[in-house]
Design an enzyme around this catalytic site. Structure first.
Site, PDB file in Angstrom:
ATOM      1  N   SER A   1      27.645 -10.686  10.775  1.00  0.00           N
ATOM      2  CA  SER A   1      27.672 -11.353  11.967  1.00  0.00           C
ATOM      3  C   SER A   1      27.356 -11.060  13.031  1.00  0.00           C
ATOM      4  CB  SER A   1      29.946 -11.782  12.618  1.00  0.00           C
ATOM      5  OG  SER A   1      30.393 -12.462  10.800  1.00  0.00           O
TER       6      SER A   1
ATOM      7  N   HIS B   1      31.024 -10.060  16.863  1.00  0.00           N
ATOM      8  CA  HIS B   1      30.266 -10.832  16.710  1.00  0.00           C
ATOM      9  C   HIS B   1      29.528 -11.231  17.960  1.00  0.00           C
ATOM     10  CE1 HIS B   1      32.818 -12.215  13.722  1.00  0.00           C
ATOM     11  NE2 HIS B   1      32.583 -13.754  13.140  1.00  0.00           N
TER      12      HIS B   1
END
Length: 399
Positions: free
Chosen positions: A273, A338
């Protein structure tokens, strides 16, 4: 306009044909040959040649160039407000290299490109239609789209994003068979025992700050990351090349794991991610910053869908992080990677995507963001060396 003798002009024309023929494919002429040709048009050694003479050269031998490149070069000649082209611009043009002055001259020129838009061309094969589609997906200016359309040859292909995705699938299949589990593999007691995931107790093993991208919490995690990685990463790599996109991707991955080690010190990390969010965030920011120039179809709907996918994946990661772990006291993988990827995408990534075919080392903003990123990396390294003991952080046992 600089005058030259008929003998010099006639002698120069003989060499022009040979040089233009070679530059249509690859810039093979050495520096001294460009200098020799330039001097024939600059007998006074002023360092400049007339754009009018440059236009005459293109008009006489333009059939030997790709039509879109000829159109761009003519626009450059028209766009030079002072009516002159310096030696370095001449070398860049004839070598198919585009400098910042090249772009400014076109964008500030007295007219737009004369020919029809690239989208209106007919009779293209499937591969060329794909290149045209990618150009409209990623580039905001018609001059860039036409230049890319003529220059791209599928050699090399977009191998980096494909190779990373294939490796992630292979690792996931391997662990799926080993653990006999495909959904929420992270709940298996053996999931974190491999050499790939980042774990705070094993942070001295430096490769784990990058290798964690090949492990995923489950098929739902892999599926969302793989979809965004292929749909966004492959077109970006086709336009900007593996080196630049790889730079953004790896910086996002490293920023993600270091961000976890600083802000969520007891949690492990898995999944790609960080790199995926760096690419997607940079692309979405580039679309927003060049909204009127981006001609991709249904861009508002598609941008909304991209944000929904990112939000779903981020929400899944937040839920998993605070879900009761299967094997306390080790928590579930962190979601902070993220956010590290987004930070890289909105800074370093945007600069890379904004400067298509421009030298990044000539962009001051690139060096500013790269310096800030490097400073963060060094701070993260020192944090991992000293902060855990100074703060007396109670880490979960090693897997």
């Amino acid at each position: 306009m600089v005058n030259s003798s008929p003998a010099v002009a006639a002698h120069a024309e003989g060499e022009e044909i040979e040089v233009l023929e070679s530059t249509d494919v690859l810039p093979v002429a050495p520096e001294d040959q460009w200098k020799s040709l330039f001097d024939k048009y600059d007998p006074e050694n002023s360092g400049f040649i007339s754009t009018e003479r440059f236009r005459d050269l293109l008009a006489a031998h333009g059939s030997e160039l790709d039509p879109h490149k000829l159109e761009v070069l003519l626009a450059l000649a028209d766009g030079n407000a002072d009516g002159k082209i310096c030696y370095q611009d001449f070398v860049n043009l004839m070598s198919n290299k585009r400098s910042n002055s090249f772009r400014r001259a076109i964008l500030q020129g007295s007219r737009q490109l004369r020919n029809s838009a690239l989208r209106e061309e007919v009779g293209l094969g499937l591969s060329r239609r794909l290149v045209r589609h990618v150009a409209y997906e990623t580039l905001p200016r018609e001059v860039d789209r036409k230049w890319y359309f003529d220059s791209y040859t599928y050699c090399p292909p977009p191998w980096l994003m494909l190779a990373i995705t294939i490796a992630e699938v292979v690792v996931f299949m391997y662990y799926g068979l080993q653990l006999n589990r495909w959904v929420l593999q992270v709940s298996s007691p053996y999931f974190l025992k491999g050499p790939l995931p980042y774990h705070p107790q094993l942070r001295a093993q430096a490769w784990r700050y990058l290798s964690y991208i090949f492990m995923h919490a489950g098929i739902e995690h892999l599926g969302l990351n793989m979809a965004m990685q292929l749909l966004v990463g492959v077109p970006l790599e086709m336009v900007h090349g593996a080196l630049r996109i790889g730079l953004v991707y790896v910086c996002g991955v490293l920023a993600g794991s270091l961000a976890v080690s600083v802000t969520d010190m007891t949690a492990p990390v898995v999944g790609s991610s960080g790199g995926v969010y760096a690419l997607v965030s940079a692309h979405l920011a580039n679309v927003v910053m060049n909204w009127s120039g981006m001609k991709c179809q249904f861009k508002l709907f598609r941008m909304a869908m991209a944000l929904v996918c990112m939000s779903v994946e981020f929400g899944r990661a937040v839920w998993l992080r605070f879900y009761p772990p299967a094997f306390p006291p080790c928590p579930n993988p962190s979601f902070v990677a993220h956010l590290g990827g987004v930070a890289v995408g909105l800074t370093l990534g945007v600069v890379v995507l904004q400067n298509y075919e421009q030298r990044l080392q000539e962009q001051s903003l690139f060096w500013i963001f790269f310096s800030v990123y490097t400073l963060f990396i060094f701070c993260g390294i020192f944090w991992n060396i000293f902060a855990y003991s100074l703060l007396d952080v109670k880490l979960p046992p090693p897997p």
